[in-house]
Design a protein around this motif. Sequence first.
Motif, PDB file in Angstrom:
ATOM      1  N   GLN A  99       0.853  -1.196   0.000  1.00  0.00           N
ATOM      2  CA  GLN A  99       0.000   0.000   0.000  1.00  0.00           C
ATOM      3  C   GLN A  99       0.887   1.242   0.000  1.00  0.00           C
ATOM      4  OE1 GLN A  99      -2.472  -0.048   3.529  1.00  0.00           O
ATOM      5  NE2 GLN A  99      -0.719  -0.067   4.931  1.00  0.00           N
ATOM      6  N   THR A 100       0.349   2.330  -0.527  1.00  0.00           N
ATOM      7  CA  THR A 100       1.115   3.575  -0.515  1.00  0.00           C
ATOM      8  C   THR A 100       1.049   4.170   0.892  1.00  0.00           C
ATOM      9  OG1 THR A 100      -0.766   4.978  -1.021  1.00  0.00           O
ATOM     10  CG2 THR A 100       0.445   4.062  -2.911  1.00  0.00           C
ATOM     11  N   PRO A 101       1.984   5.057   1.218  1.00  0.00           N
ATOM     12  CA  PRO A 101       1.895   5.746   2.516  1.00  0.00           C
ATOM     13  C   PRO A 101       0.545   6.450   2.696  1.00  0.00           C
ATOM     14  CG  PRO A 101       4.061   6.090   1.546  1.00  0.00           C
ATOM     15  CD  PRO A 101       3.243   5.380   0.513  1.00  0.00           C
ATOM     16  N   LEU A 102       0.037   7.052   1.624  1.00  0.00           N
ATOM     17  CA  LEU A 102      -1.238   7.764   1.738  1.00  0.00           C
ATOM     18  C   LEU A 102      -2.382   6.802   2.047  1.00  0.00           C
ATOM     19  CD1 LEU A 102      -2.145  10.757   1.485  1.00  0.00           C
ATOM     20  CD2 LEU A 102      -2.843  10.228  -0.858  1.00  0.00           C
ATOM     21  N   GLU A 103      -2.359   5.635   1.406  1.00  0.00           N
ATOM     22  CA  GLU A 103      -3.391   4.623   1.708  1.00  0.00           C
ATOM     23  C   GLU A 103      -3.307   4.198   3.173  1.00  0.00           C
ATOM     24  OE1 GLU A 103      -3.817   2.407  -2.658  1.00  0.00           O
ATOM     25  OE2 GLU A 103      -2.305   1.719  -1.239  1.00  0.00           O
ATOM     26  N   ARG A 104      -2.093   4.037   3.660  1.00  0.00           N
ATOM     27  CA  ARG A 104      -1.918   3.639   5.067  1.00  0.00           C
ATOM     28  C   ARG A 104      -2.490   4.711   6.004  1.00  0.00           C
ATOM     29  NH1 ARG A 104       3.461   4.422   7.919  1.00  0.00           N
ATOM     30  NH2 ARG A 104       2.907   3.973  10.085  1.00  0.00           N
ATOM     31  N   LEU A 105      -2.168   5.965   5.721  1.00  0.00           N
ATOM     32  CA  LEU A 105      -2.673   7.048   6.580  1.00  0.00           C
ATOM     33  C   LEU A 105      -4.196   7.099   6.526  1.00  0.00           C
ATOM     34  CD1 LEU A 105      -0.088   9.846   5.693  1.00  0.00           C
ATOM     35  CD2 LEU A 105      -0.063   8.309   7.674  1.00  0.00           C
ATOM     36  N   ASP A 106      -4.747   6.840   5.337  1.00  0.00           N
ATOM     37  CA  ASP A 106      -6.198   6.852   5.175  1.00  0.00           C
ATOM     38  C   ASP A 106      -6.822   5.742   6.023  1.00  0.00           C
ATOM     39  OD1 ASP A 106      -8.564   7.811   4.173  1.00  0.00           O
ATOM     40  OD2 ASP A 106      -8.431   6.721   2.284  1.00  0.00           O
ATOM     41  N   LYS A 107      -6.224   4.545   5.959  1.00  0.00           N
ATOM     42  CA  LYS A 107      -6.759   3.431   6.756  1.00  0.00           C
ATOM     43  C   LYS A 107      -6.668   3.707   8.253  1.00  0.00           C
ATOM     44  CE  LYS A 107      -6.167  -0.273   3.439  1.00  0.00           C
ATOM     45  NZ  LYS A 107      -5.211  -1.263   2.956  1.00  0.00           N
ATOM     46  N   LEU A 108      -5.643   4.448   8.640  1.00  0.00           N
ATOM     47  CA  LEU A 108      -5.483   4.801  10.057  1.00  0.00           C
ATOM     48  C   LEU A 108      -6.431   5.926  10.469  1.00  0.00           C
ATOM     49  CD1 LEU A 108      -1.583   4.631  10.280  1.00  0.00           C
ATOM     50  CD2 LEU A 108      -3.174   3.155  11.535  1.00  0.00           C
ATOM     51  N   GLY A 109      -7.204   6.427   9.506  1.00  0.00           N
ATOM     52  CA  GLY A 109      -8.198   7.461   9.832  1.00  0.00           C
ATOM     53  C   GLY A 109      -7.603   8.849   9.989  1.00  0.00           C
ATOM     54  N   LEU A 110      -6.410   9.066   9.452  1.00  0.00           N
ATOM     55  CA  LEU A 110      -5.767  10.372   9.661  1.00  0.00           C
ATOM     56  C   LEU A 110      -6.241  11.447   8.690  1.00  0.00           C
ATOM     57  CD1 LEU A 110      -2.126   9.189  10.406  1.00  0.00           C
ATOM     58  CD2 LEU A 110      -3.601  10.443  11.967  1.00  0.00           C
ATOM     59  N   LEU A 111      -6.793  11.036   7.549  1.00  0.00           N
ATOM     60  CA  LEU A 111      -7.133  12.048   6.533  1.00  0.00           C
ATOM     61  C   LEU A 111      -8.472  12.709   6.850  1.00  0.00           C
ATOM     62  CD1 LEU A 111      -5.915  10.325   3.243  1.00  0.00           C
ATOM     63  CD2 LEU A 111      -4.621  11.523   5.027  1.00  0.00           C
ATOM     64  N   THR A 112      -8.381  13.784   7.587  1.00  0.00           N
ATOM     65  CA  THR A 112      -9.558  14.555   8.002  1.00  0.00           C
ATOM     66  C   THR A 112      -9.250  16.037   7.761  1.00  0.00           C
ATOM     67  OG1 THR A 112      -8.854  15.176  10.229  1.00  0.00           O
ATOM     68  CG2 THR A 112      -9.715  12.920   9.954  1.00  0.00           C
ATOM     69  N   PRO A 113     -10.209  16.932   7.982  1.00  0.00           N
ATOM     70  CA  PRO A 113      -9.925  18.371   7.809  1.00  0.00           C
ATOM     71  C   PRO A 113      -8.863  18.902   8.781  1.00  0.00           C
ATOM     72  CG  PRO A 113     -12.284  17.974   7.694  1.00  0.00           C
ATOM     73  CD  PRO A 113     -11.655  16.680   8.157  1.00  0.00           C
ATOM     74  N   SER A 114      -8.402  18.053   9.722  1.00  0.00           N
ATOM     75  CA  SER A 114      -7.313  18.472  10.610  1.00  0.00           C
ATOM     76  C   SER A 114      -5.945  18.026  10.102  1.00  0.00           C
ATOM     77  CB  SER A 114      -7.518  17.866  12.009  1.00  0.00           C
ATOM     78  OG  SER A 114      -8.676  18.388  12.587  1.00  0.00           O
ATOM     79  N   PHE A 115      -5.893  17.363   8.962  1.00  0.00           N
ATOM     80  CA  PHE A 115      -4.626  16.793   8.495  1.00  0.00           C
ATOM     81  C   PHE A 115      -3.952  17.702   7.470  1.00  0.00           C
ATOM     82  CE2 PHE A 115      -1.938  13.797   6.091  1.00  0.00           C
ATOM     83  CZ  PHE A 115      -1.223  13.258   7.144  1.00  0.00           C
ATOM     84  N   ILE A 116      -2.636  17.901   7.645  1.00  0.00           N
ATOM     85  CA  ILE A 116      -1.840  18.760   6.766  1.00  0.00           C
ATOM     86  C   ILE A 116      -0.702  17.905   6.199  1.00  0.00           C
ATOM     87  CG2 ILE A 116      -0.460  20.869   6.625  1.00  0.00           C
ATOM     88  CD1 ILE A 116      -1.718  21.586   9.454  1.00  0.00           C
ATOM     89  N   ALA A 117      -0.818  17.536   4.928  1.00  0.00           N
ATOM     90  CA  ALA A 117       0.223  16.718   4.276  1.00  0.00           C
ATOM     91  C   ALA A 117       1.185  17.656   3.553  1.00  0.00           C
ATOM     92  CB  ALA A 117      -0.409  15.747   3.292  1.00  0.00           C
TER      93      ALA A 117
END
Lengths: 439, 439
Positions: free
Chosen positions: A235-253
């Motif tokens: 999986q890509t790093p972004l997919e991993r972060l998504d699965k961990l629930g990190l991609l929200t309006p509080s996330f700054i990549a």
Amino acid sequence: MIDVDTLIHARWIIPVIPHSTTLEHHCLVVDKGRIIDLLPIQNAEQKYTGKIVEKLENHALIPGLINSHTHVPMNLMRGIADDLPLMEWLEKHIWPLEQKWMSEEFVRDGTDLAIAEMLRGGTTCFNDMYFFPEVTAHQAIKHGIRAKVGLILIDFPSAWAENSDMYLEKGLALHQSLLDQPLVSTAFAPHAPYTVSDDPLKKIRIFADQLNIPIHMHVHETEFEVHQQQQQTSQTPLERLDKLGLLTPSFIAVHMTQFSDKEIAHYATTGAHIVHCPESNLKLGSGFCPISLALAAGINVALGTDGAASNNDLDMFGEMRTAALLAKGVTGNASSIPAMTALKMATLNGAKALGLENETGSLSIGKAADVVAINLDELETQPLYDVVSHIVYACSRQQVTDVWVAGKQLLKQRQLTTLDVVELKAKLPKWQQRLAAFN
Amino acid sequence: MIDVDTLIHARWIIPVIPHSTTLEHHCLVVDKGRIIDLLPIQNAEQKYTGKIVEKLENHALIPGLINSHTHVPMNLMRGIADDLPLMEWLEKHIWPLEQKWMSEEFVRDGTDLAIAEMLRGGTTCFNDMYFFPEVTAHQAIKHGIRAKVGLILIDFPSAWAENSDMYLEKGLALHQSLLDQPLVSTAFAPHAPYTVSDDPLKKIRIFADQLNIPIHMHVHETEFEVHQQQQQTSQTPLERLDKLGLLTPSFIAVHMTQFSDKEIAHYATTGAHIVHCPESNLKLGSGFCPISLALAAGINVALGTDGAASNNDLDMFGEMRTAALLAKGVTGNASSIPAMTALKMATLNGAKALGLENETGSLSIGKAADVVAINLDELETQPLYDVVSHIVYACSRQQVTDVWVAGKQLLKQRQLTTLDVVELKAKLPKWQQRLAAFN
């Protein structure tokens, strides 16, 4: 007549909200640190009396610039190792130097140098990620600049913390200690997907929700980083972060030089933000973040310089110009990222990414008076047809004359009011000698 | 003791020849406009007495920067039309404005503004292409800057000439009139393959050989230009120029964003030069000149800003930085175009392209004293580990304090000595009003 703290009369004011608006001969009215009015000078003179009245006849006022990705103590390593790819630069130079010299003193002196540079260049707010964040917070408060201080977390021990639990614990304590600060607050700052494991990321996710703190992270900086993780985990790093629930309006990549059309479309639905660091990405040969596509998809894209060791300055004027020029080059479309969009990325979009859009990012009534005055009367910005064009494409940061943060003047006719430049400079030869000897 | 005109003591001197050399605590000895010695300060104090002695304790001396592609009168159109592709920008804005306003007065005022900007930014020599070149030559001589003035030729009539024979005739007359000038000479300047037909190019080829004049031309600026000519004639513009015999060591091709591996290999055998204009190419979305490959093939690559209407400045510090950063981004190799190579492109390579390598381009004994002093004591260039890194990656042109051309000081502690800035500025509102009203 209403008594107020400060009236700033200016030849031009670009409030950023509304978009693409340049006001002429207007007055910004500031009281108790906030913008309370914005009106034609002739009307202001009939309505307000200012304790201080600034008349800036050749100047443009813009909202304070927001540098949405910094490592401010790294100013001490400016130019120590250039023309090297990211991993060699990190592993053979930056990390060994940090291993050797990291300390409260290092962070204090580097932060002061960076704050001085930022204020002299019109930056009123920065979003930092580094060790000893309590020192960075202390110096930001001392000098009066606005900051999001990163609660750094990395799987490896450092001079600041031994393991991820200790990073988290110290970070939360710092967050608690800053709750009553008006200008300095925190973001979680897990370093990158390849340096932080799942367990601390899950904890950060929970605390970020509970405490309403943004999460600031390097993501997809290089193709190598993405491929390596794909090979190891499918999986890509972004997919991993998504699965961990990190991609929200509080996330700054930060960075996102690897960002496919499909990823962009999905990312846009999460409300998470991007910070584009074009000069650092160029200098390390890391790739191009497709910001034109990201903006078109509705993603909020802010702008950052990255640390001075990979840029090698904290110049948001240069960064706006590079962002606007590079987007045209990469897309082959000269209409990509017009000047006004670049200015918005460096102000309002930064405020949105940091969760500070009610406080700063535009010269709007009710927001804090984070204001920058630019003298456009230099030969280098003459003649003048379009103020925003000159600010982005022709102006240099040395044309910044005055800077206010929350109504307090921190730069006055190019002189810093809260930092002693002579004293600061005297501290630098020591670091130069220490670091050069070890590099 | 030997009496000389000027001794310049400097903390650092980067002579450019030899490559990658930084001298510390050295003295540049100048007499009758030429560099006659370069030696440690303590030795200089025992050997020379200077009428003028400059002690620059925090400064680096570099050779005067050479802007190898300009349209200096276009400074009057700085920022008048941004964020537009090349042909729309030319056809809907620049050409109609020029049609309306082109005159000796326009060229004189625009040239003065550009010369002032260039000198304040450390540029001591420029290679220009514009109408009324006799006016540009006159102003360059008046203000003491070194220049190659382009003998413009285009198939279309202009305010300066009616047809290609008249362009050529007026150009040759100007060339003749400048033969005794020490600082200002000429290059043929046929505009571009798509605007100049075979017959005048053949004539230029013959005259260039006879008179030993370089030929300065826009070539392969965009993919569109190449494809259009390929469709019409089954050959690329570069192939056409080659068949016409233009590709010789006197030929200077500007832009070359379309440049295949095969073309690079052949071009290298001709001894012809390239001028890279990274910011203009980015701003107009024109493409990327593969300078890393061109340099590796042995082609001499110089650096230019292009006109201020498509940049929007004549800042060679910015251009060095953009060239170095962009090359790393385009190749994905952070070691591409290290800082020293960028500085060489902006100095020695420019001198070679213009046929001036015996006069300028390095701080070498026997060459003219074209010298720039940069104050590195600003916070923005502290601490300092590598002088050339700071000059390319961190320094701004405002840190230039003093500039000499052929030993004459044209900028002294940031004040121009041969140009009246107040008088110059007073001329600009008139142009601003005229051009804005018509655009």
